[in-house]
Design a protein around this motif. Structure first.
Motif, PDB file in Angstrom:
ATOM      1  N   ASP A 129     -11.995   8.101  -2.835  1.00  0.00           N
ATOM      2  CA  ASP A 129     -10.635   8.405  -2.365  1.00  0.00           C
ATOM      3  C   ASP A 129      -9.682   7.368  -2.939  1.00  0.00           C
ATOM      4  O   ASP A 129      -9.223   6.461  -2.247  1.00  0.00           O
ATOM      5  CB  ASP A 129     -10.585   8.392  -0.831  1.00  0.00           C
ATOM      6  N   ASP A 130      -9.416   7.496  -4.232  1.00  0.00           N
ATOM      7  CA  ASP A 130      -8.574   6.510  -4.911  1.00  0.00           C
ATOM      8  C   ASP A 130      -7.799   7.192  -6.032  1.00  0.00           C
ATOM      9  O   ASP A 130      -8.079   8.341  -6.413  1.00  0.00           O
ATOM     10  CB  ASP A 130      -9.406   5.339  -5.456  1.00  0.00           C
ATOM     11  N   VAL A 131      -6.820   6.477  -6.549  1.00  0.00           N
ATOM     12  CA  VAL A 131      -5.914   7.041  -7.545  1.00  0.00           C
ATOM     13  C   VAL A 131      -6.635   7.361  -8.847  1.00  0.00           C
ATOM     14  O   VAL A 131      -6.381   8.407  -9.468  1.00  0.00           O
ATOM     15  CB  VAL A 131      -4.737   6.075  -7.785  1.00  0.00           C
TER      16      VAL A 131
ATOM     17  N   VAL B 214      -1.378   6.009   0.407  1.00  0.00           N
ATOM     18  CA  VAL B 214      -0.896   4.626   0.475  1.00  0.00           C
ATOM     19  C   VAL B 214      -0.993   4.097   1.897  1.00  0.00           C
ATOM     20  O   VAL B 214      -1.497   2.994   2.140  1.00  0.00           O
ATOM     21  CB  VAL B 214       0.556   4.549  -0.043  1.00  0.00           C
ATOM     22  N   ASP B 215      -0.522   4.885   2.885  1.00  0.00           N
ATOM     23  CA  ASP B 215      -0.518   4.429   4.272  1.00  0.00           C
ATOM     24  C   ASP B 215      -1.928   4.195   4.798  1.00  0.00           C
ATOM     25  O   ASP B 215      -2.139   3.362   5.696  1.00  0.00           O
ATOM     26  CB  ASP B 215       0.207   5.441   5.155  1.00  0.00           C
ATOM     27  N   ALA B 216      -2.910   4.905   4.252  1.00  0.00           N
ATOM     28  CA  ALA B 216      -4.294   4.723   4.684  1.00  0.00           C
ATOM     29  C   ALA B 216      -4.810   3.326   4.359  1.00  0.00           C
ATOM     30  O   ALA B 216      -5.809   2.882   4.934  1.00  0.00           O
ATOM     31  CB  ALA B 216      -5.185   5.781   4.032  1.00  0.00           C
ATOM     32  N   PHE B 217      -4.141   2.619   3.452  1.00  0.00           N
ATOM     33  CA  PHE B 217      -4.559   1.275   3.072  1.00  0.00           C
ATOM     34  C   PHE B 217      -3.886   0.192   3.907  1.00  0.00           C
ATOM     35  O   PHE B 217      -4.124  -0.998   3.683  1.00  0.00           O
ATOM     36  CB  PHE B 217      -4.249   1.037   1.588  1.00  0.00           C
ATOM     37  N   ALA B 218      -3.041   0.581   4.877  1.00  0.00           N
ATOM     38  CA  ALA B 218      -2.253  -0.412   5.606  1.00  0.00           C
ATOM     39  C   ALA B 218      -3.130  -1.432   6.327  1.00  0.00           C
ATOM     40  O   ALA B 218      -2.845  -2.641   6.312  1.00  0.00           O
ATOM     41  CB  ALA B 218      -1.318   0.287   6.594  1.00  0.00           C
TER      42      ALA B 218
ATOM     43  N   HIS C 108       7.107   2.932  -2.190  1.00  0.00           N
ATOM     44  CA  HIS C 108       6.569   3.006  -0.825  1.00  0.00           C
ATOM     45  C   HIS C 108       5.437   1.995  -0.646  1.00  0.00           C
ATOM     46  O   HIS C 108       5.380   1.267   0.365  1.00  0.00           O
ATOM     47  CB  HIS C 108       6.089   4.428  -0.533  1.00  0.00           C
ATOM     48  N   PHE C 109       4.547   1.919  -1.633  1.00  0.00           N
ATOM     49  CA  PHE C 109       3.424   0.980  -1.557  1.00  0.00           C
ATOM     50  C   PHE C 109       3.928  -0.463  -1.617  1.00  0.00           C
ATOM     51  O   PHE C 109       3.429  -1.339  -0.903  1.00  0.00           O
ATOM     52  CB  PHE C 109       2.449   1.255  -2.706  1.00  0.00           C
ATOM     53  N   ALA C 110       4.919  -0.713  -2.451  1.00  0.00           N
ATOM     54  CA  ALA C 110       5.483  -2.065  -2.546  1.00  0.00           C
ATOM     55  C   ALA C 110       6.115  -2.482  -1.220  1.00  0.00           C
ATOM     56  O   ALA C 110       5.883  -3.597  -0.725  1.00  0.00           O
ATOM     57  CB  ALA C 110       6.506  -2.126  -3.675  1.00  0.00           C
TER      58      ALA C 110
ATOM     59  N   THR D 232      -5.741  -2.855  -6.871  1.00  0.00           N
ATOM     60  CA  THR D 232      -7.052  -2.416  -7.360  1.00  0.00           C
ATOM     61  C   THR D 232      -7.804  -1.632  -6.290  1.00  0.00           C
ATOM     62  O   THR D 232      -8.584  -0.737  -6.613  1.00  0.00           O
ATOM     63  CB  THR D 232      -7.881  -3.617  -7.845  1.00  0.00           C
ATOM     64  N   ASP D 233      -7.572  -1.935  -5.017  1.00  0.00           N
ATOM     65  CA  ASP D 233      -8.133  -1.084  -3.963  1.00  0.00           C
ATOM     66  C   ASP D 233      -7.602   0.335  -4.081  1.00  0.00           C
ATOM     67  O   ASP D 233      -8.356   1.310  -3.994  1.00  0.00           O
ATOM     68  CB  ASP D 233      -7.759  -1.637  -2.585  1.00  0.00           C
ATOM     69  N   LEU D 234      -6.286   0.460  -4.247  1.00  0.00           N
ATOM     70  CA  LEU D 234      -5.659   1.779  -4.328  1.00  0.00           C
ATOM     71  C   LEU D 234      -6.135   2.531  -5.567  1.00  0.00           C
ATOM     72  O   LEU D 234      -6.409   3.736  -5.511  1.00  0.00           O
ATOM     73  CB  LEU D 234      -4.139   1.640  -4.346  1.00  0.00           C
ATOM     74  N   LEU D 235      -6.247   1.812  -6.682  1.00  0.00           N
ATOM     75  CA  LEU D 235      -6.698   2.457  -7.921  1.00  0.00           C
ATOM     76  C   LEU D 235      -8.179   2.800  -7.879  1.00  0.00           C
ATOM     77  O   LEU D 235      -8.620   3.764  -8.508  1.00  0.00           O
ATOM     78  CB  LEU D 235      -6.431   1.548  -9.113  1.00  0.00           C
TER      79      LEU D 235
END
Length: 419
Positions: free
Chosen positions: A230-232, A118-122, A370-372, A161-164
Motif C-alpha cells: 500500500d504505497d505510491v 497520506v492521512d493513513a501515515f499520520a 497535503h503531505f507536507a 520513503t515510507d509513503l513511496l
C-alpha cells in the motif's frame, strides 16, 4: 539614473547564503516589478542570456496560472538554460510540461498520492517526530543540537520513503541524490561537480548523471509488481506508465517530495526561534496550528524561484516581453508583497487570509502540499509538547542556492522544560 544600476541583483546564488534578500525584493516590487536580470558565469556555471524577475504577488500568480503565455515546456523550469540535447529528456516530467499533457500525467500520479493514503501515515509520522526529537535531546552536547542533522533531514526523508515504499536499506540513496541535485550551487553542500568534455560542470539533472537513480526506479517498480504494497511506488508500477515516465515520476517525487519538508521544517523552527512571543502563543494552543503552518510556510517558502518561458509576445506589469524570454517568479518576494499581506515582515501565526504561493499556483501547484502540511503540523505539535522554546545555540547556515530556500545547519537549544 542608470536603470541597470537601479535594479538589484537577485540571481547570484551566493546572495541567499545570508538569507532571503528582502530589501532587494522590496525595491524590485516598488520600482521594477518585472526587472531584467543578468546571468553571469558563477562558480564555473556558464553565463546565460538573462531573464525577467517577477516579484509582485499578482504578477507571480498570473504567470503561474497562464500556461498558454508562460510555458514550462519551452525551456523547462530552472533559471539556467538546459543543454538543448537534454531538453527532450527533461520534458518527460510533468514539472516541465504544459496542459493538456501535464494534466494527463498529474491525474495518474494523483491517484497514487491520495489524501486518504497520506492521512493513513499520520500515526507513523507522529511517532517518528517524537523519536527523533527525543534522540536529539538525549544526544545533545551542552544542551544543543543541530536540528537539520539530528531531526529534519531524517524526518523528511523517512516519511517520504515510507509513503513511496522504499526499503529501509536503500533510504540513504535518496538523500544522496537529493543533495546532489538540489545543492549543486553550494560548494560546501554538494559533491564535486562532474565535468563534461568542455570542462564545464554537467547539469545534475541531465540524463548523464541520473542513470543510477533511474535504474533504481526500474528495479523498485519491478519488485513492487511482484510484491505489491500500500504505497505510491506500487500504484505507479501498476499504472501502465512507460519506463521513461515512471523514472521521471520517481525523480520528481524523490527530489521535490523530500526537499519541500527538508527545507520548510528547519525554516519554520528558525522563524519561531526569532519570535518567542509567537512561539509561546503557539505552544499554549491559542493559535490554530493549521494557520501557523501556513504562516511559517509564507515566511520561509521551500522554493525561492521557478522559471517559465514566454511562448508568445506579451506584456506584464507594463513591461514588454518577447516570445522566448525567460520569466522567473520569486515566491519569497510574492509572499512579502505589501499589496497583499499587511505588515508582511511580522510573523502572524493566526494570519488569515494567507494566500501565499509557497506551494505555487495554477496547474503546477504542489502535488504533495497535503503531505507536507501534515508533516510540518505534526513536527511543530510534537516540538511544543516535548521541547523547550526554540532558541539559537549558534549561527544557522543557509544553502547557497537561488532555487531552494534550504538550511543546512540549525543549532538549537534542546535541553530544558517544554514551553
Amino acid at each position: 539614473m542608470d536603470h541597470a544600476a537601479d535594479v538589484p541583483d537577485v540571481f547570484d546564488p551566493r546572495i541567499y547564503a545570508s538569507g532571503i534578500p528582502h530589501e532587494r525584493y522590496r525595491l524590485l516590487r516598488e520600482r521594477h516589478p518585472v526587472a531584467r536580470q543578468a546571468e553571469p558565469e558563477i562558480q564555473g556555471w556558464p553565463a546565460g542570456p538573462g531573464f525577467w524577475a517577477v516579484t509582485r504577488h499578482a504578477d507571480v500568480v498570473r504567470v503561474l496560472r497562464d500556461h498558454t503565455t508562460y510555458s514550462s515546456w519551452v525551456g523547462a523550469t530552472q533559471i539556467r538554460d538546459p543543454d538543448p540535447a537534454d531538453l527532450p529528456f527533461l520534458r518527460r516530467t510533468m514539472l516541465n510540461q504544459d496542459p493538456p499533457e501535464h494534466g494527463t500525467l498529474r491525474r495518474l500520479v494523483s491517484r497514487a498520492f491520495t489524501p486518504a493514503r497520506v492521512d493513513a501515515f499520520a500515526g507513523r509520522v507522529r511517532e517518528r517526530a517524537r523519536t527523533l526529537l527525543a534522540a536529539a535531546r538525549e544526544g545533545a552536547e551542552d544542551g544543543a543540537a543541530d536540528l537539520v542533522r539530528t531531526v529534519t533531514d531524517e524526518y523528511a526523508l523517512l516519511n517520504l520513503t515510507d509513503l513511496l515504499g522504499v526499503p529501509a536499506a536503500d533510504r540513504a540513496l535518496l538523500l544522496e541524490w537529493t543533495v546532489r541535485i538540489i545543492g549543486y550551487q553550494d560548494p560546501d553542500d554538494a559533491p564535486a561537480p562532474v565535468l563534461g568534455p568542455d570542462g564545464r560542470p554537467l547539469n545534475p539533472r541531465s540524463p548523464a548523471l541520473l542513470g543510477e537513480m533511474f535504474a533504481y526506479a526500474r528495479d523498485l517498480a519491478a519488485h513492487k509488481r511482484e510484491h505489491p504494497g500500500d504505497d505510491v511506488m506500487t500504484s505507479l508500477a501498476q499504472a501502465g506508465l512507460a519506463p521513461a515516465e515512471l523514472e521521471m515520476f520517481f525523480f520528481l517525487l524523490t527530489v521535490a517530495g523530500n526537499d519541500t519538508v527538508r527545507s520548510a521544517a528547519p525554516g519554520g523552527l528558525l522563524a519561531l526561534a526569532g519570535d518567542q512571543d509567537s512561539y509561546r502563543r503557539l505552544a499554549a494552543g491559542t493559535v490554530p496550528m493549521e494557520r501557523a503552518v501556513d504562516e511559517l510556510l509564507r515566511v520561509h517558502p521551500p522554493v525561492l524561484s521557478f522559471r517559465r518561458t514566454a511562448a508568445v509576445d506579451t506584456e506584464l506589469a507594463g513591461q514588454a516581453i518577447r516570445a522566448g524570454d525567460k520569466v522567473v517568479v520569486f515566491h519569497a518576494s510574492a509572499n512579502h508583497d505589501e499589496r497583499v499581506f499587511a505588515d508582511p515582515h511580522r510573523l502572524d501565526l493566526a494570519r488569515t487570509p494567507n494566500p501565499h504561493v509557497s506551494f505555487g499556483d495554477g496547474p503546477h501547484v504542489c502535488l504533495g502540499a497535503h503531505f507536507a502540511r501534515l508533516q510540518l503540523r505534526v513536527l511543530y505539535e510534537e516540538w511544543c509538547a516535548a521541547m523547550p522554546a526554540p532558541e539559537l545555540a549558534g549561527p544557522p547556515r543557509r544553502l547557497v542556492s537561488n532555487f531552494i530556500n534550504g538550511i543546512t545547519r540549525l543549532p538549537l537549544r534542546v535541553s530544558g522544560r517544554p514551553g
